[in-house]
Design an enzyme around this catalytic site. Sequence first.
Site, PDB file in Angstrom:
ATOM      1  N   HIS A   1       8.293 -43.975 -17.257  1.00 52.34           N
ATOM      2  CA  HIS A   1       7.951 -44.563 -15.946  1.00 52.34           C
ATOM      3  C   HIS A   1       6.480 -44.994 -15.889  1.00 52.34           C
ATOM      4  CE1 HIS A   1      11.688 -42.545 -14.425  1.00 52.34           C
ATOM      5  NE2 HIS A   1      11.295 -41.635 -15.293  1.00 52.34           N
TER       6      HIS A   1
ATOM      7  N   SER B   1     -14.464 -65.538 -20.558  1.00 49.03           N
ATOM      8  CA  SER B   1     -14.244 -66.205 -19.288  1.00 49.03           C
ATOM      9  C   SER B   1     -15.364 -67.209 -19.079  1.00 49.03           C
ATOM     10  CB  SER B   1     -14.246 -65.175 -18.158  1.00 49.03           C
ATOM     11  OG  SER B   1     -14.590 -65.798 -16.936  1.00 49.03           O
TER      12      SER B   1
ATOM     13  N   LYS C   1     -16.181 -60.686 -19.681  1.00 52.01           N
ATOM     14  CA  LYS C   1     -14.732 -60.682 -19.923  1.00 52.01           C
ATOM     15  C   LYS C   1     -14.364 -60.916 -21.372  1.00 52.01           C
ATOM     16  CE  LYS C   1     -11.597 -60.494 -17.382  1.00 52.01           C
ATOM     17  NZ  LYS C   1     -11.150 -61.398 -16.311  1.00 52.01           N
TER      18      LYS C   1
ATOM     19  N   GLU D   1      -1.096 -62.292 -24.214  1.00 48.87           N
ATOM     20  CA  GLU D   1      -0.499 -62.869 -23.000  1.00 48.87           C
ATOM     21  C   GLU D   1       0.418 -64.042 -23.343  1.00 48.87           C
ATOM     22  OE1 GLU D   1      -3.512 -62.805 -19.487  1.00 48.87           O
ATOM     23  OE2 GLU D   1      -4.652 -62.846 -21.341  1.00 48.87           O
TER      24      GLU D   1
END
Length: 442
Positions: free
Chosen positions: A140, A261, A267, A274
């Site tokens: 979970h 970024s 970043k 992704e």
Amino acid sequence: MQRINASIGFDRALWRQDIAGSRAHAAMLAHVGILSPADQEKIDAGLRDIAAEIEAGTFPFDAALEDIHMNIEARLADRIGEPGRRLHTARSRNDQVATDLRLWVRDAIDGLDAQLGDLMRALAQRAAEHAADPMPGFTHLQTAQPVTFGHHLLAYVEMFARDRGRLADTRRRLNVCPLGAAALAGTSFPIDRDMTARALGFDRPAANSLDAVSDRDFALEFLAAAAITAMHLSRFAEEIILWCSAPFGFIRLSDAFTTGSSIMPQKKNPDAAELARGKTGRVLGALVALLTVMKGLPLAYAKDMQEDKEPVFDAAASLSLTLAATAGMVRDMRPDAVRLAAVAGEGFSTATDLADWLVRVLGLPFRTAHHVTGRLVARAEADGVDLAALPLAVMQVEHPGITSEVYDVLSVAASVASRTSYGGTSPHNVAAQAAQWIRDLA
Ligand code: ARG
């Protein structure tokens, strides 16, 4: 009409398979006496020249000629004249395209199989390095019990091994040759279908000419296997994305697989992971697209089936790219073993070890031990400490039989070391399984 009808924009990807199929067909026609040896030689040489033209990028593709089959055949006739016009005896584009796509999918399977093997090797290697490094195991996505990082990676090796198995099953079933089924009914010429099947590496000719030209099960099975593989890759990508976000801080990826970024200087975004996750949509979509194309088609061939190619090509390309990126990230990632071990001990992750100790040493029924442990966890939580930091006197309030030996099982290291059951996470098990995989994949 031309814009909706033509497939040359995408089916040119089949050119190698088309030329191989035509060469095999011409050789067979000559063997049974339908073509003269001289014509067959001209055809064969012409097709080899056309292959060189396509390879060199000088082939004049023409949308008016619809597809790769007619482009190549027309070019052959332009180059060698009448013998080229004899090639299409005893065949149709229907058996031709079915043969070409089977050959293409077969090659794609072989390529993906090799890439899956490479990814599994990378995972097994990293698993061997981190066989003894604990990390939190989740159910979970809540801290459950400590596992080792190597164990986690080997779970994916098992998944990818099954994916390879599915591709191998697909390959075995697809390896029958439609060539010679002609348009749908077979042919009146005395062709030798075994000869062309053998020449193209098929196990046998397809037995029913109607089925041979209208079956796309092989493409669907391929897409189904690809979809499951993509789903596995996506789950792993999701974990990589979580693991490298700062609150997790489980791994780092180098600049090789991340981007910066344009506005936030700090970043480091896991774009490759992704995109691996994102490309899954295309692969799953390809399966649904082709199932939908096929589901209403009466026998035999219908032009709808021209819509089989783009989903197959796109799924194969997306999966191949994702496999390459994923293998790269596996080799690139740097797990933070210190942080992983620290987090592995949070969230009362050794509570099961305490309950098991109460069963093993004090002979409590497991359900009672579970209850006692629950109360100790509540107590530790209220005091803001780990289970291992609860004083013995406090433990004994919940059960007077508890001794100081209990602390031996409350560490993360003791917890993972104790999971020696077959398939369990103990470093000894994981090291042995990683070594076995490395041997098997060599
Ligand atoms: N371009 C067609 C396809 O990809 C080839 C077969 C065409 N056959 C036909 N009878 N029009 O399916």
